[in-house]
Design a protein around this motif. Structure first.
Motif, PDB file in Angstrom:
ATOM      1  N   ASN A 130     -72.567 -12.947 -41.970  1.00  0.00           N
ATOM      2  CA  ASN A 130     -71.967 -11.782 -42.089  1.00  0.00           C
ATOM      3  C   ASN A 130     -71.103 -12.347 -43.352  1.00  0.00           C
ATOM      4  O   ASN A 130     -71.289 -14.183 -43.343  1.00  0.00           O
ATOM      5  CB  ASN A 130     -70.500 -11.569 -41.418  1.00  0.00           C
ATOM      6  CG  ASN A 130     -71.475 -10.937 -40.049  1.00  0.00           C
ATOM      7  OD1 ASN A 130     -71.228  -9.345 -40.192  1.00  0.00           O
ATOM      8  ND2 ASN A 130     -71.852 -11.425 -38.880  1.00  0.00           N
ATOM      9  N   ALA A 183     -72.510   1.414 -42.197  1.00  0.00           N
ATOM     10  CA  ALA A 183     -72.057   1.880 -41.206  1.00  0.00           C
ATOM     11  C   ALA A 183     -70.888   2.496 -41.377  1.00  0.00           C
ATOM     12  O   ALA A 183     -70.657   3.352 -40.431  1.00  0.00           O
ATOM     13  CB  ALA A 183     -71.177   0.459 -40.531  1.00  0.00           C
ATOM     14  N   LYS A 230     -77.973  -5.496 -43.778  1.00  0.00           N
ATOM     15  CA  LYS A 230     -77.827  -6.671 -43.271  1.00  0.00           C
ATOM     16  C   LYS A 230     -78.949  -7.290 -42.956  1.00  0.00           C
ATOM     17  O   LYS A 230     -80.557  -6.828 -43.448  1.00  0.00           O
ATOM     18  CB  LYS A 230     -77.148  -5.839 -41.766  1.00  0.00           C
ATOM     19  CG  LYS A 230     -76.952  -7.174 -40.905  1.00  0.00           C
ATOM     20  CD  LYS A 230     -75.315  -7.545 -39.953  1.00  0.00           C
ATOM     21  CE  LYS A 230     -74.661  -7.850 -39.471  1.00  0.00           C
ATOM     22  NZ  LYS A 230     -73.734  -7.702 -40.303  1.00  0.00           N
ATOM     23  N   SER A 254     -72.993  -2.964 -48.215  1.00  0.00           N
ATOM     24  CA  SER A 254     -72.114  -3.775 -47.616  1.00  0.00           C
ATOM     25  C   SER A 254     -72.979  -3.493 -46.336  1.00  0.00           C
ATOM     26  O   SER A 254     -72.810  -1.925 -45.878  1.00  0.00           O
ATOM     27  CB  SER A 254     -70.692  -4.700 -47.798  1.00  0.00           C
ATOM     28  OG  SER A 254     -70.290  -3.269 -47.180  1.00  0.00           O
ATOM     29  N   SER A 255     -73.781  -3.973 -45.690  1.00  0.00           N
ATOM     30  CA  SER A 255     -73.458  -3.347 -43.913  1.00  0.00           C
ATOM     31  C   SER A 255     -72.479  -3.051 -43.316  1.00  0.00           C
ATOM     32  O   SER A 255     -72.821  -2.112 -42.531  1.00  0.00           O
ATOM     33  CB  SER A 255     -74.275  -5.086 -43.146  1.00  0.00           C
ATOM     34  OG  SER A 255     -72.676  -5.538 -42.711  1.00  0.00           O
ATOM     35  N   VAL A 256     -71.197  -2.890 -43.970  1.00  0.00           N
ATOM     36  CA  VAL A 256     -70.243  -2.080 -43.349  1.00  0.00           C
ATOM     37  C   VAL A 256     -70.150  -1.319 -43.639  1.00  0.00           C
ATOM     38  O   VAL A 256     -69.459   0.186 -43.592  1.00  0.00           O
ATOM     39  CB  VAL A 256     -68.122  -3.433 -42.905  1.00  0.00           C
ATOM     40  CG1 VAL A 256     -67.238  -3.089 -43.107  1.00  0.00           C
ATOM     41  CG2 VAL A 256     -68.675  -4.298 -42.552  1.00  0.00           C
ATOM     42  N   THR A 312     -66.239  -2.822 -37.099  1.00  0.00           N
ATOM     43  CA  THR A 312     -65.097  -2.747 -38.399  1.00  0.00           C
ATOM     44  C   THR A 312     -65.114  -1.249 -39.112  1.00  0.00           C
ATOM     45  O   THR A 312     -63.599  -0.815 -38.752  1.00  0.00           O
ATOM     46  CB  THR A 312     -65.627  -3.649 -39.731  1.00  0.00           C
ATOM     47  OG1 THR A 312     -65.428  -5.077 -38.810  1.00  0.00           O
ATOM     48  CG2 THR A 312     -64.387  -3.801 -40.239  1.00  0.00           C
ATOM     49  N   GLN A 354     -70.405  -4.859 -38.011  1.00  0.00           N
ATOM     50  CA  GLN A 354     -70.011  -3.838 -39.027  1.00  0.00           C
ATOM     51  C   GLN A 354     -69.831  -2.249 -38.435  1.00  0.00           C
ATOM     52  O   GLN A 354     -68.326  -1.746 -39.186  1.00  0.00           O
ATOM     53  CB  GLN A 354     -71.222  -2.962 -39.745  1.00  0.00           C
ATOM     54  CG  GLN A 354     -72.576  -2.969 -38.497  1.00  0.00           C
ATOM     55  CD  GLN A 354     -73.790  -1.948 -39.442  1.00  0.00           C
ATOM     56  OE1 GLN A 354     -73.968  -2.879 -40.699  1.00  0.00           O
ATOM     57  NE2 GLN A 354     -74.903  -2.484 -38.860  1.00  0.00           N
ATOM     58  N   TYR A 355     -69.645  -1.999 -37.156  1.00  0.00           N
ATOM     59  CA  TYR A 355     -69.883  -0.460 -36.570  1.00  0.00           C
ATOM     60  C   TYR A 355     -68.568  -1.091 -35.986  1.00  0.00           C
ATOM     61  O   TYR A 355     -67.587  -0.019 -35.786  1.00  0.00           O
ATOM     62  CB  TYR A 355     -71.025  -0.010 -35.669  1.00  0.00           C
ATOM     63  CG  TYR A 355     -72.251  -0.036 -36.205  1.00  0.00           C
ATOM     64  CD1 TYR A 355     -71.930   1.293 -37.458  1.00  0.00           C
ATOM     65  CD2 TYR A 355     -73.406  -0.519 -35.864  1.00  0.00           C
ATOM     66  CE1 TYR A 355     -73.267   1.385 -37.662  1.00  0.00           C
ATOM     67  CE2 TYR A 355     -74.657   0.433 -36.408  1.00  0.00           C
ATOM     68  CZ  TYR A 355     -74.790   0.828 -37.787  1.00  0.00           C
ATOM     69  OH  TYR A 355     -75.847   1.589 -37.851  1.00  0.00           O
TER      70      TYR A 355
END
Length: 329
Positions: free
Chosen positions: A41, A161, A324, A156-158, A132, A129-130
């Motif tokens: 992260n 998501a 990710k 980004s991974s977020v 957030t 991610q999920y």
């Protein structure tokens, strides 16, 4: 002895070391996990650079996410058993409960039995991610079917998501990225629309996409001058959730847009979700159901071996990835 990644001073990824240390038995409320995969992260990058909310005490552990097998249980933990496949919901103290290691101890409230259809790599790539994105879009913004949401820094991974969570409730995703290099990848990842902000007029494109109404929800980790631009893209009664500060610059307060549209600009922290038991349980339920059904599907950009932790971190900082980065143990 257990191999654990630590850093003995602030700096670039080359300060990360793999040390051999003794990991104690879990405390009464902790679960000990034999780690199989670790999710990386950006918060860990900021922590290592001395740019995070938390100070390090050297030598410092780090890491928020992992997945593996329950190895031992604290005396007051009854909801897990040895051998369970579990993953870690990021804690409030990565230095104390760092996840970059072969064996880790984590408070039981931050451990979850993830669905059996997930690999350890996918499970390690899920919770930051999920949680957030769910906390911002569903718990706070109450995003619903037929609405538009702008997701900035979308690769980004977020960001990815957020696409999936928005789609799961029937909302339309407008992703923003600096150039068009990632446009096709973002569309494949679930964005309905992609705007390259260095090449297109953001406000004009959002008006075109939304039929002139603007987006009610904005999910932004950049801040700075971009906030004023995003405010111009919002609908009456909209909410902008600011969950990061990637811009080093302060931007002007968009007072005319805020007043004229009755906008809410809110600073949002992941800790708001994990600090309250009832909210955390709602997050676990929503996310586990989505992971089980496939509505939520962690996108992994690349995996690295444990002894490649420096290389993995350099890749994270390159911003080349969509999704990710995972380290296998």
């Amino acid at each position: 002895m257990t191999k654990v990644v630590r850093f003995h001073e602030y700096g670039e990824p080359d300060v990360l070391r793999i040390d051999d240390i003794d990991v104690p038995a879990p405390a009464a409320d902790e679960v000990q996990i034999a780690v199989r995969a670790i999710g990386l992260n950006r918060a860990e990058v900021m922590f290592r650079r001395h740019a995070y909310l938390q100070e390090a005490e050297f030598p410092s552990k780090l890491g928020y996410e992992a997945a593996g097998i329950v190895k031992a249980l604290g005396s007051s933990v009854s909801e897990f058993s040895q051998g369970d496949a579990v993953s870690v919901i990021p804690t409030l103290d990565m230095a104390r409960w760092g996840t970059y290691g072969e064996v880790i101890n984590v408070p039981a409230r931050h451990v979850v039995k993830h669905p059996a259809n997930l690999s350890f790599e996918q499970a390690a790539a899920s919770w930051m991610q999920y949680v957030t994105a769910w906390g911002a879009l569903i718990e706070q913004a109450k995003l619903s079917a037929g609405e538009f949401v702008i997701v900035s820094a979308a690769s980004s991974s977020v960001g990815i998501a957020a696409f999936q969570i928005a789609r799961s409730v029937g909302a339309t995703v407008i992703a923003t990225t600096r150039t068009s290099a990632k446009t096709e990848g973002l569309r494949k990842a679930g964005a309905h629309h992609v705007i390259a902000t260095a090449e297109e007029d953001l406000s004009a494109r959002v008006k075109e996409i939304t039929g002139g109404k603007g987006a009610r929800v904005v999910f932004d980790p950049i801040g700075g001058p971009a906030i004023a631009q995003l405010a111009e893209c919002m609908s009456v009664g909209g909410i902008l959730l600011e969950y990061g500060a990637l811009s080093p610059d302060e931007g002007p307060f968009p007072q005319f847009a805020v007043l004229g549209k009755s906008l809410t600009l809110k600073g949002y922290l992941y800790t708001e979700i994990v600090s309250e038991d009832a909210v955390l349980e709602r997050a676990k339920t929503f996310i586990n159901e989505g992971l089980r059904s496939g509505a939520l599907d962690p996108l992994i950009s690349r995996t690295f071996a444990f002894d490649q932790i420096q290389e993995a971190t350099y890749f994270l900082e390159s911003n080349e990835q969509i999704g990710k980065i995972v380290v296998t143990v």
